[in-house]
Design an enzyme around this catalytic site. Sequence first.
Site, mmCIF file in Angstrom:
data_model
loop_
_atom_site.group_PDB
_atom_site.id
_atom_site.type_symbol
_atom_site.label_atom_id
_atom_site.label_comp_id
_atom_site.label_asym_id
_atom_site.label_seq_id
_atom_site.Cartn_x
_atom_site.Cartn_y
_atom_site.Cartn_z
ATOM 1 N N HIS A 194 0.661 -1.262 0.075
ATOM 2 C CA HIS A 194 0.026 0.099 0.092
ATOM 3 C C HIS A 194 0.688 1.230 -0.014
ATOM 4 C CE1 HIS A 194 -4.171 1.907 0.686
ATOM 5 N NE2 HIS A 194 -3.276 2.726 1.329
ATOM 6 N N ASP B 60 0.264 5.394 -1.147
ATOM 7 C CA ASP B 60 -0.682 6.398 -1.478
ATOM 8 C C ASP B 60 0.014 7.514 -2.372
ATOM 9 O OD1 ASP B 60 -3.139 6.106 -0.368
ATOM 10 O OD2 ASP B 60 -2.138 5.776 1.573
ATOM 11 N N GLU C 111 -8.933 1.492 -2.453
ATOM 12 C CA GLU C 111 -9.090 1.502 -0.927
ATOM 13 C C GLU C 111 -10.379 2.104 -0.612
ATOM 14 O OE1 GLU C 111 -6.471 3.005 2.866
ATOM 15 O OE2 GLU C 111 -6.254 4.002 0.850
ATOM 16 N N HIS D 259 -13.274 1.613 3.816
ATOM 17 C CA HIS D 259 -12.188 2.522 4.280
ATOM 18 C C HIS D 259 -12.582 2.821 5.805
ATOM 19 C CE1 HIS D 259 -9.546 6.249 4.778
ATOM 20 N NE2 HIS D 259 -8.771 5.247 4.618
ATOM 21 N N HIS E 11 -8.823 -2.229 7.095
ATOM 22 C CA HIS E 11 -9.966 -1.029 7.374
ATOM 23 C C HIS E 11 -11.250 -1.720 8.081
ATOM 24 C CE1 HIS E 11 -7.897 2.661 6.694
ATOM 25 N NE2 HIS E 11 -7.409 2.314 5.712
ATOM 26 N N HIS F 282 -2.271 -3.363 4.532
ATOM 27 C CA HIS F 282 -1.766 -2.176 5.555
ATOM 28 C C HIS F 282 -2.164 -2.411 6.849
ATOM 29 C CE1 HIS F 282 -4.822 0.058 3.670
ATOM 30 N NE2 HIS F 282 -4.472 1.023 4.404
ATOM 31 N N ASP G 294 2.210 1.986 3.955
ATOM 32 C CA ASP G 294 1.353 3.124 3.830
ATOM 33 C C ASP G 294 2.121 4.450 3.612
ATOM 34 O OD1 ASP G 294 -1.028 4.374 3.650
ATOM 35 O OD2 ASP G 294 -1.734 4.163 5.655
#
Length: 412
Positions: free
Chosen positions: A39, A41, A147, A174, A215, A236, A344
């Site tokens: 993961h 971003d 995500e 999420h 999540h 993650h 992350d």
Amino acid sequence: MNRFAAAAVVSLMMAVPAASQTPEQARAILETTPLIDGHNDLPWALRQRFGSDVHGVDLTQDQSGLTPPLHTDIPRLRAGGVGAQFWSVYVPASMEPLEAARATFEQIDVVNRMLAAHPDAFAFAATADDVERLHREGRIASLIGIEGGYSIADSMGLLRQFFDAGVRYMTLTHSATTSWADAATDAPRHNGLSTFGEAVVREMNRLGMLVDLSHVSEATMMDAMRVSAAPVIFSHSSARAVTDHPRNVPDSVLRLMPEDGGVVMVTFVPGFVNETVRAHGAAMAAERARLQSLNPGDPDAVTGGLAAWRESNPAPVATLSDVADHIDHIRRVAGVDHVGLGGDFDGVGSLPEGLTGVETYPALLAELMRRGWSEADIRKLAGENVLRVMRAAEATAVSIADQRPSLARIDD
């Protein structure tokens, strides 16, 4: 370092006492085993900070000096030995579903343009074989993960279109509970997965899309593992027994991983890996709520009060050792075949000391080797476990290829 030199370093490493293992020796392992991060971003950072212009920042140069710094660029990916990256096409849970669907496709476009801008460094990967081939070619295999299940806007057709666009995992929620799955950090509505949510998981199996349970609530984890015909992933997440955050994976689920066959990819988010940091964050949230109740309609008072609180309550820090503790715990409970890495990066405002960018993976692997992890163990953690799960999902899709696409509707 060429492959012959790398092999020599690895050979020497096997004869060196564990206490003297170094990041350079860990890096040598990654010459022949791709490190797969679950993961990152960076696409959202490009959207937010550079208007989705992949040329708005020079990823061929070290960008750690930006304010705030980027955690990811090509030189540091190379230095970190990252062989494959799941790029998150994150959009906020606050978006309405159709708006989220549009924004998710825009994020996929960001990834595609980023790969096209740097073809010597990146190439799209859809399968485990692609990952291994691109790693041999010296390029970073680039995969795509959604995500948040709200991106499919309750539509099986959209789910299939995302798969056709290259998405290879979807995180079912999420931060907010969706219309068909409960999140870890929101009020439950379905006691896990709804009937439609179960149908979504089955359709993901039919497509060959990995079911990502980061999540989601514990009940959703249990439901998804029961329903899914393929192993699941946590792209993650860390261990709840070590840091008591609802985003982490409880031991009750870790103990099921050997039967499921999946993998938990440990994240580096400070509040998820250090209990003192988590408690500090919870206390600050409580103070914010108190100040808001005392100062309705006066945001300046809230801001000033929080600044004073922070000065009196300095933030603690997480460390690389904290992350290693989570990896060790998941290995003890679930087994070495069920742990991976999902940093992350570029999705958080702060990171643990020693893990401040994608270049730091070898330091983490060296710490684990100092704790007694063998070369074979490190290879599983770095990438072999994820490759196995990807191949299992691909094989599941082949085995049920004669099934018709799902026409399930949430109204049903």
